[in-house]
Design a protein around this motif. Structure first.
Motif, PDB file in Angstrom:
ATOM      1  N   ASP A 104       0.753  -1.185  -0.061  1.00 37.41           N
ATOM      2  CA  ASP A 104      -0.061   0.029  -0.152  1.00 37.41           C
ATOM      3  C   ASP A 104       0.997   1.245  -0.009  1.00 37.41           C
ATOM      4  OD1 ASP A 104      -2.332  -1.471   0.015  1.00 37.41           O
ATOM      5  OD2 ASP A 104      -2.504  -1.661   2.127  1.00 37.41           O
ATOM      6  N   THR A 105       2.033   1.143   0.473  1.00 43.77           N
ATOM      7  CA  THR A 105       2.942   2.418   0.703  1.00 43.77           C
ATOM      8  C   THR A 105       3.637   2.486  -0.621  1.00 43.77           C
ATOM      9  OG1 THR A 105       3.509   1.674   2.927  1.00 43.77           O
ATOM     10  CG2 THR A 105       4.941   3.341   1.726  1.00 43.77           C
ATOM     11  N   TYR A 106       4.142   1.494  -1.352  1.00 41.37           N
ATOM     12  CA  TYR A 106       4.840   1.432  -2.625  1.00 41.37           C
ATOM     13  C   TYR A 106       4.122   0.620  -3.789  1.00 41.37           C
ATOM     14  CZ  TYR A 106       8.438   2.785   0.471  1.00 41.37           C
ATOM     15  OH  TYR A 106       9.004   3.467   1.587  1.00 41.37           O
ATOM     16  N   PRO A 107       3.029   1.032  -4.204  1.00 36.43           N
ATOM     17  CA  PRO A 107       2.171   0.442  -5.104  1.00 36.43           C
ATOM     18  C   PRO A 107       3.021   0.553  -6.482  1.00 36.43           C
ATOM     19  CG  PRO A 107       0.990   2.483  -4.846  1.00 36.43           C
ATOM     20  CD  PRO A 107       2.027   2.300  -3.701  1.00 36.43           C
ATOM     21  N   GLY A 108       3.557   1.474  -6.689  1.00 32.56           N
ATOM     22  CA  GLY A 108       4.263   1.664  -8.114  1.00 32.56           C
ATOM     23  C   GLY A 108       5.493   0.679  -8.181  1.00 32.56           C
ATOM     24  N   ALA A 109       5.974  -0.066  -7.207  1.00 31.15           N
ATOM     25  CA  ALA A 109       6.957  -0.882  -7.413  1.00 31.15           C
ATOM     26  C   ALA A 109       6.301  -2.323  -8.163  1.00 31.15           C
ATOM     27  CB  ALA A 109       7.544  -1.334  -6.148  1.00 31.15           C
ATOM     28  N   ALA A 110       5.012  -2.458  -7.850  1.00 29.70           N
ATOM     29  CA  ALA A 110       4.441  -3.650  -8.311  1.00 29.70           C
ATOM     30  C   ALA A 110       4.119  -3.617  -9.635  1.00 29.70           C
ATOM     31  CB  ALA A 110       3.297  -3.912  -7.453  1.00 29.70           C
ATOM     32  N   GLU A 116      -3.879  -8.491 -18.716  1.00 28.57           N
ATOM     33  CA  GLU A 116      -3.360  -9.584 -19.141  1.00 28.57           C
ATOM     34  C   GLU A 116      -2.791 -10.442 -17.922  1.00 28.57           C
ATOM     35  OE1 GLU A 116       0.368  -7.491 -19.548  1.00 28.57           O
ATOM     36  OE2 GLU A 116      -1.793  -7.162 -20.004  1.00 28.57           O
ATOM     37  N   VAL A 117      -2.635  -9.725 -16.619  1.00 30.30           N
ATOM     38  CA  VAL A 117      -2.049 -10.367 -15.664  1.00 30.30           C
ATOM     39  C   VAL A 117      -3.125 -11.127 -14.872  1.00 30.30           C
ATOM     40  CG1 VAL A 117      -0.609  -9.830 -13.330  1.00 30.30           C
ATOM     41  CG2 VAL A 117       0.080  -8.708 -15.625  1.00 30.30           C
ATOM     42  N   VAL A 118      -2.728 -12.254 -14.068  1.00 24.70           N
ATOM     43  CA  VAL A 118      -3.703 -13.091 -13.327  1.00 24.70           C
ATOM     44  C   VAL A 118      -3.302 -13.428 -12.030  1.00 24.70           C
ATOM     45  CG1 VAL A 118      -4.343 -14.308 -15.560  1.00 24.70           C
ATOM     46  CG2 VAL A 118      -2.645 -15.441 -14.407  1.00 24.70           C
ATOM     47  N   GLY A 119      -4.115 -13.874 -11.331  1.00 29.29           N
ATOM     48  CA  GLY A 119      -3.737 -14.137  -9.650  1.00 29.29           C
ATOM     49  C   GLY A 119      -2.982 -15.138  -9.395  1.00 29.29           C
ATOM     50  N   PRO A 120      -3.193 -15.452  -8.204  1.00 32.81           N
ATOM     51  CA  PRO A 120      -2.271 -16.756  -7.547  1.00 32.81           C
ATOM     52  C   PRO A 120      -2.360 -17.917  -8.486  1.00 32.81           C
ATOM     53  CG  PRO A 120      -3.582 -15.654  -5.865  1.00 32.81           C
ATOM     54  CD  PRO A 120      -3.858 -15.153  -7.275  1.00 32.81           C
ATOM     55  N   GLY A 121      -1.367 -18.960  -8.593  1.00 32.36           N
ATOM     56  CA  GLY A 121      -1.321 -20.208  -8.814  1.00 32.36           C
ATOM     57  C   GLY A 121      -0.062 -20.566  -9.337  1.00 32.36           C
ATOM     58  N   ARG A 122       0.129 -21.757 -10.045  1.00 34.97           N
ATOM     59  CA  ARG A 122       1.605 -22.431 -10.302  1.00 34.97           C
ATOM     60  C   ARG A 122       2.191 -21.514 -11.014  1.00 34.97           C
ATOM     61  NH1 ARG A 122       1.362 -28.399 -11.436  1.00 34.97           N
ATOM     62  NH2 ARG A 122       3.654 -28.253 -11.342  1.00 34.97           N
ATOM     63  N   VAL A 123       3.731 -21.576 -10.673  1.00 33.89           N
ATOM     64  CA  VAL A 123       4.461 -20.738 -11.229  1.00 33.89           C
ATOM     65  C   VAL A 123       5.884 -21.355 -11.704  1.00 33.89           C
ATOM     66  CG1 VAL A 123       3.605 -18.408 -10.529  1.00 33.89           C
ATOM     67  CG2 VAL A 123       5.316 -19.691  -9.388  1.00 33.89           C
ATOM     68  N   GLN A 124       6.749 -21.129 -12.809  1.00 33.47           N
ATOM     69  CA  GLN A 124       7.889 -21.576 -12.904  1.00 33.47           C
ATOM     70  C   GLN A 124       9.052 -20.710 -12.155  1.00 33.47           C
ATOM     71  OE1 GLN A 124       5.596 -22.068 -15.602  1.00 33.47           O
ATOM     72  NE2 GLN A 124       5.243 -23.900 -14.167  1.00 33.47           N
ATOM     73  N   ALA A 125       8.650 -19.482 -11.841  1.00 36.88           N
ATOM     74  CA  ALA A 125       9.815 -18.706 -11.308  1.00 36.88           C
ATOM     75  C   ALA A 125       9.072 -17.602 -10.262  1.00 36.88           C
ATOM     76  CB  ALA A 125      10.805 -18.127 -12.136  1.00 36.88           C
ATOM     77  N   TRP A 126       9.671 -16.989  -9.449  1.00 34.57           N
ATOM     78  CA  TRP A 126       9.151 -16.080  -8.638  1.00 34.57           C
ATOM     79  C   TRP A 126       9.993 -14.791  -8.559  1.00 34.57           C
ATOM     80  CZ3 TRP A 126       4.560 -15.407  -6.945  1.00 34.57           C
ATOM     81  CH2 TRP A 126       3.483 -16.441  -6.325  1.00 34.57           C
ATOM     82  N   VAL A 127       9.449 -13.571  -8.704  1.00 37.81           N
ATOM     83  CA  VAL A 127      10.211 -12.674  -8.316  1.00 37.81           C
ATOM     84  C   VAL A 127       9.619 -11.701  -6.993  1.00 37.81           C
ATOM     85  CG1 VAL A 127      10.705 -10.073  -9.092  1.00 37.81           C
ATOM     86  CG2 VAL A 127      10.424 -11.978 -10.697  1.00 37.81           C
ATOM     87  N   VAL A 128      10.333 -11.435  -6.041  1.00 35.29           N
ATOM     88  CA  VAL A 128       9.995 -11.245  -4.537  1.00 35.29           C
ATOM     89  C   VAL A 128      11.036  -9.896  -4.132  1.00 35.29           C
ATOM     90  CG1 VAL A 128       9.964 -11.898  -2.240  1.00 35.29           C
ATOM     91  CG2 VAL A 128       9.370 -13.413  -4.001  1.00 35.29           C
ATOM     92  N   GLY A 129      10.076  -9.056  -3.582  1.00 33.25           N
ATOM     93  CA  GLY A 129      10.819  -7.653  -2.945  1.00 33.25           C
ATOM     94  C   GLY A 129      10.612  -6.523  -3.245  1.00 33.25           C
ATOM     95  N   PRO A 130      10.448  -6.091  -4.807  1.00 33.30           N
ATOM     96  CA  PRO A 130      10.261  -4.617  -4.876  1.00 33.30           C
ATOM     97  C   PRO A 130       9.196  -3.825  -4.244  1.00 33.30           C
ATOM     98  CG  PRO A 130      10.634  -5.798  -6.963  1.00 33.30           C
ATOM     99  CD  PRO A 130      10.532  -6.956  -5.785  1.00 33.30           C
ATOM    100  N   GLY A 131       9.534  -2.831  -3.347  1.00 35.19           N
ATOM    101  CA  GLY A 131       8.405  -2.282  -2.801  1.00 35.19           C
ATOM    102  C   GLY A 131       7.685  -2.938  -1.778  1.00 35.19           C
ATOM    103  N   GLY A 132       7.995  -4.265  -1.140  1.00 38.55           N
ATOM    104  CA  GLY A 132       7.294  -5.143  -0.437  1.00 38.55           C
ATOM    105  C   GLY A 132       7.284  -4.589   1.029  1.00 38.55           C
ATOM    106  N   GLY A 133       8.103  -3.708   1.431  1.00 41.31           N
ATOM    107  CA  GLY A 133       8.063  -3.473   2.751  1.00 41.31           C
ATOM    108  C   GLY A 133       8.368  -4.380   3.609  1.00 41.31           C
TER     109      GLY A 133
END
Length: 458
Positions: A238-244, A277-294
């Motif tokens: 909520d503080t850094y939505p732009g990072a997402a 075109e972006v969808v919600g949770p589900g199986r993935v082959q790779a994750w990106v974690v951290g930008p603006g995550g606080g």
């Protein structure tokens, strides 16, 4: 591929070649290449003035022989001898061609200075007489012979006074100092002269456009969105939505078949508006974690690790890294973040980036993408790729979020961590250059330019 060899590797290759050539032939090859590069920089010979700073080693000999060739093309060449001994035959050749040896810089007004003070065997820093001469000539274009005098050739580090060149003419191969900052920043443009060396593999290299094109993942004829790879993004708050938004923009470059976003509902709503075109949770082959995550970055990192898939760890999640990874991982710190991870001052990382990128790669058993003017991508064991695309305007807020998403897409599409990080960094820099056109940019501009760069590579 642009490969950078160590001093020991170059010396061994030179020794092997000299056993096959007449005496002095290797130096003549080098000096001829140097002279032609200087003439190109001058735009001709007649009426131009060149000052040679001639040291005691072979670089001084290269400079003096090149000076003799320049004299024959109508250049007025002067040489200031530095150090206690010099290449006698080269100085004699210079004098015979009409060059003059001077005792001081008084009255000289050269168009170009040729730095032949020390070569690849020199220690970092300059002797007082050389440092004084370099300082007095400040503002005049400098051509360095092989490397700028005073830099550490094998590490890219600088300590004390050193030459800052506009052009470096190097022989046989690139050296680490040509690619790795801060020495690379002192090297200026690099001109490589082929002198016939046979060299082993190098531990430091820089991808070129054809290398990136060859590594870029492409869909199979029977591909569908799941086989092309699904990348998940846990970023923003909520503080850094732009990072997402920026991270998703990088991930949505088209390299992966699908992008999933996981984050606060308020941020997810904004992501879907901008990227339908972006969808919600589900199986993935790779994750990106951290930008603006606080504060939620640690929880997101643990959740991603539980999936057992390749991972990009960026920004706030880097502070949660505490040991080696059990999955293929790319860490994407800037110098300050890497300093915090290693418990050293930021200035130490900036002074010795190659050392610390390698240290972190081994400590965390991960690929480390150390962002900077020349980004370093190090993998465990010491191999490093240097990114030479990009421009200073890329130093802008959010650009790293785009990069993290792009690297994640490459991981999901099937590249291993080292290739994904180095290809992603190259493409990111090229997109910034394309978007800039020589002027200011923001991170969104870089994301929008990714498609055009990727089409060029396709």
């Amino acid at each position: 591929m642009r490969r950078a060899h160590t001093v020991a590797q170059v010396r061994a290759a030179e020794a092997a070649l000299m056993r096959e050539l007449p005496d002095g032939a290797l130096m003549q090859r080098a000096s001829s290449g140097l002279a032609h590069a200087v003439l190109d920089l001058l735009g001709g010979g007649y009426g131009r003035r060149v000052l040679l700073l001639v040291g005691s080693g072979d670089n001084g000999g290269d400079a003096a022989y090149a000076g003799a060739l320049l004299c024959r093309r109508g250049v007025a060449v002067s040489a200031l001898l530095l150090g206690s001994s010099h290449h006698v035959a080269a100085i004699a050749a210079l004098r015979a061609a009409g060059g003059q040896v001077v005792d001081s810089l008084e009255g000289l007004a050269p168009d170009v200075v040729v730095d032949g003070i020390v070569g690849i065997g020199g220690r970092p820093g300059l002797r007082p007489d050389a440092a004084a001469a370099v300082a007095e000539l400040d503002g005049i274009p400098v051509v360095a012979v092989d490397v700028p005098s005073g830099v550490d050739v094998d590490t890219g580090e600088v300590e004390g006074p050193h030459v800052r060149a506009d052009l470096t003419v190097t022989f046989g191969t690139h050296k680490v100092a040509h690619l790795v900052d801060p020495a690379a920043d002192a090297s200026g443009a690099i001109h490589l002269v082929d002198i016939g060396l046979s060299l082993p593999p190098a531990e430091v290299e820089a991808l070129q456009q054809h290398d990136v094109a060859a590594l870029l993942p492409r869909p199979a004829r029977n591909a569908q969105k799941y086989t092309r790879g699904v990348v998940g993004v846990q970023a923003g708050s909520d503080t850094y939505p732009g990072a997402a938004l920026l991270c998703v923009a990088g991930a949505s470059c088209g390299l992966a078949g699908m992008v999933r976003y996981v984050g606060p509902d308020t941020v997810a709503d904004r992501v879907r508006v901008v990227h339908p075109e972006v969808v919600g949770p589900g199986r993935v082959q790779a994750w990106v974690v951290g930008p603006g995550g606080g504060e939620s970055a640690g929880e997101a990192l643990r959740a991603a690790l539980a999936d057992g898939v390749p991972l990009v760890v960026d920004a706030d999640a880097l502070a949660e890294v505490d040991g080696p990874f059990a999955v293929p991982t790319v860490l994407t710190p800037h110098a300050g973040e890497l300093a915090a991870m290693l418990g050293v001052p930021r200035e130490t990382v900036e002074a010795r980036p190659l050392e610390h990128a390698r240290l972190a790669a081994d400590r965390y058993d991960a690929v480390v993408l150390l962002k900077g003017r020349h980004t370093l991508v190090a993998r465990p064991g010491g191999q490093v790729r240097v990114t030479t695309t990009g421009l200073p305007w890329l130093a802008t807020a959010g650009a790293g979020d785009v990069l993290a998403g792009l690297v994640g897409a490459l991981l999901a599409a099937g590249l291993d961590a080292w290739d994904a990080a180095s290809v992603g960094s190259w493409v990111h820099g090229a997109a910034a250059t394309e978007a800039s056109g020589g002027g200011p940019i923001v991170a969104g501009d870089v994301a929008h330019a990714l498609g055009g760069v990727l089409r060029t590579l396709g």
